[in-house]
Design an enzyme around this catalytic site. Structure first.
Site: not given
Length: 375
Positions: A90, A263, A301, A303, A306, A332
């Site tokens: 940015d 974003d 999930c 991940c 998890c 997560h």
């Protein structure tokens, strides 16, 4: 050099491949925010393993610390931070204009004082492009005047016209095709001004076009109205980027209207505050009701967090002010966003986006009225 190829579409929603100097990413994509060259709470390995190949940094922050000259001297931003994927920066326009009395806006550019030490600095459209090219980012955003909310029609018109003049100067300042440059649409919440800005920006030879000045405090219906109005007006063959928009429900709605890139700091910032995203909505891990809850954050999930830890343990870590709480929460949330985008892309490829959207909102509890999402 940037290359964008649309692979499939379903209505206005589309999926494709965005290729830059340092790799590629599938779209629609979400870019985790690495403001100063790092994503808070996680290592690059965890970012990659979650499925990301593109992140966002900020030229304003990198310019102030450690400095663009230092980054250039060590071989560029990718080598300096240790990330071998795509990087978008940015311009820092939003940050500069948020400085209030520490900022003075002129036609030449923006004079401002550093939020770090009060030192005096100046950004012009040309300097921003120079800094982005010097540190070797894959995509650089132009310096624009980020129209605040609320703003009068006169102010919004003046702002978009200055943004357009700066956009033309930014194009003229380019010296390398290794850094792609995106223009930015402004115009406040005024439909006709937004349409004008979209046309002016689209007519310039940018590599992509962003919609700016949204998610800055305006009512939700305004954000959706403008996104649905403007996204289809942007060049079909170029990537479309909705800046700073990051709520899962907002992403789904914007994808439906043809947006490709997003974003937001939300995944990691919320994680550090104890808010976790699940397919049923947000979960506040600080709540006492999770004190003895042996379930993972989200049973759907896979991940690292998890797979290995319970809600009870994560609550304990957060209550104990353990750093691991922020790390595991961030892993997560980043994984959730990556999965959200992957499922979105698959739905578009399979011509099932409307069904996916309907199923998503049938389970995902939002803070706003559901009619925003189901129309």
């Amino acid at each position: 050099m940037l290359n964008f190829e649309i692979l499939a579409s379903d209505g206005k929603a589309r999926t494709g491949i965005l290729k830059g100097t340092h790799g590629q990413t599938e779209t629609p994509c979400f870019m985790p925010v690495a403001t100063a060259g790092a994503i808070k709470g996680v290592r690059w390995e965890e970012v990659k393993s979650s499925g990301y190949s593109m992140v966002l940094s900020n030229i304003y922050h990198l310019y102030l610390r450690p400095g663009t000259e230092l980054i250039e001297n060590v071989g560029g931003i990718h080598k300096f931070v240790g990330w071998d994927g795509l990087i978008l920066t940015d311009s820092g326009g939003f940050q500069v204009f948020s400085l209030g009395d520490l900022m003075k806006l002129t036609e030449e550019g923006v004079y401002f004082r550093s939020h770090i030490d009060g030192s005096k600095h100046f950004f012009s459209p040309e300097l921003v492009i120079e800094y982005e090219e010097k540190i070797g980012v894959d995509i650089g955003m132009v310096l624009d005047e980020c129209t605040p909310y609320p703003a009068t029609r006169e102010y919004a018109k003046h702002s978009l016209e200055r943004t357009y003049r700066w956009a033309k100067r930014s194009i003229e300042a380019r010296t390398s095709d290794k850094t792609a440059i995106f223009g930015i649409v402004q115009g406040g919440t005024f439909d006709d001004l937004r349409i004008l800005s979209a046309k002016l920006t689209s007519d310039l030879p940018f590599d992509g076009v962003a919609i700016g000045g949204l998610s800055v405090g305006e009512p939700k219906e305004d954000m959706y109205r403008i996104t649905s109005l403007i996204a289809p007006l942007l060049p079909y063959e170029k990537p479309r980027y909705l800046m700073g928009v990051g709520k899962p429900e907002d992403i789904i709605v914007a994808v439906e209207h043809g947006v490709d890139m997003f974003d937001c700091v939300m995944p990691t910032r919320n994680a550090r505050n104890g808010t976790l995203f699940t397919w049923n909505g947000k979960l506040n891990i600080k709540s006492a009701k999770y004190k003895s809850d042996e379930r993972p954050v989200d049973e759907n999930c896979d991940c690292y967090t998890c797979r290995n830890f319970s809600r009870a343990y994560l609550r304990h870590l957060f209550a104990s002010k353990e750093i691991n709480a922020l790390i595991l929460n961030s892993i997560h949330n980043l994984h959730f966003y990556a999965q959200l985008m992957e499922k979105t892309r698959e739905a578009i490829k399979n011509k099932q986006f409307k069904e996916f959207k309907k199923e998503f909102f049938s389970k995902y509890k939002t803070d706003e009225e559901s009619f925003y999402y189901l129309t």
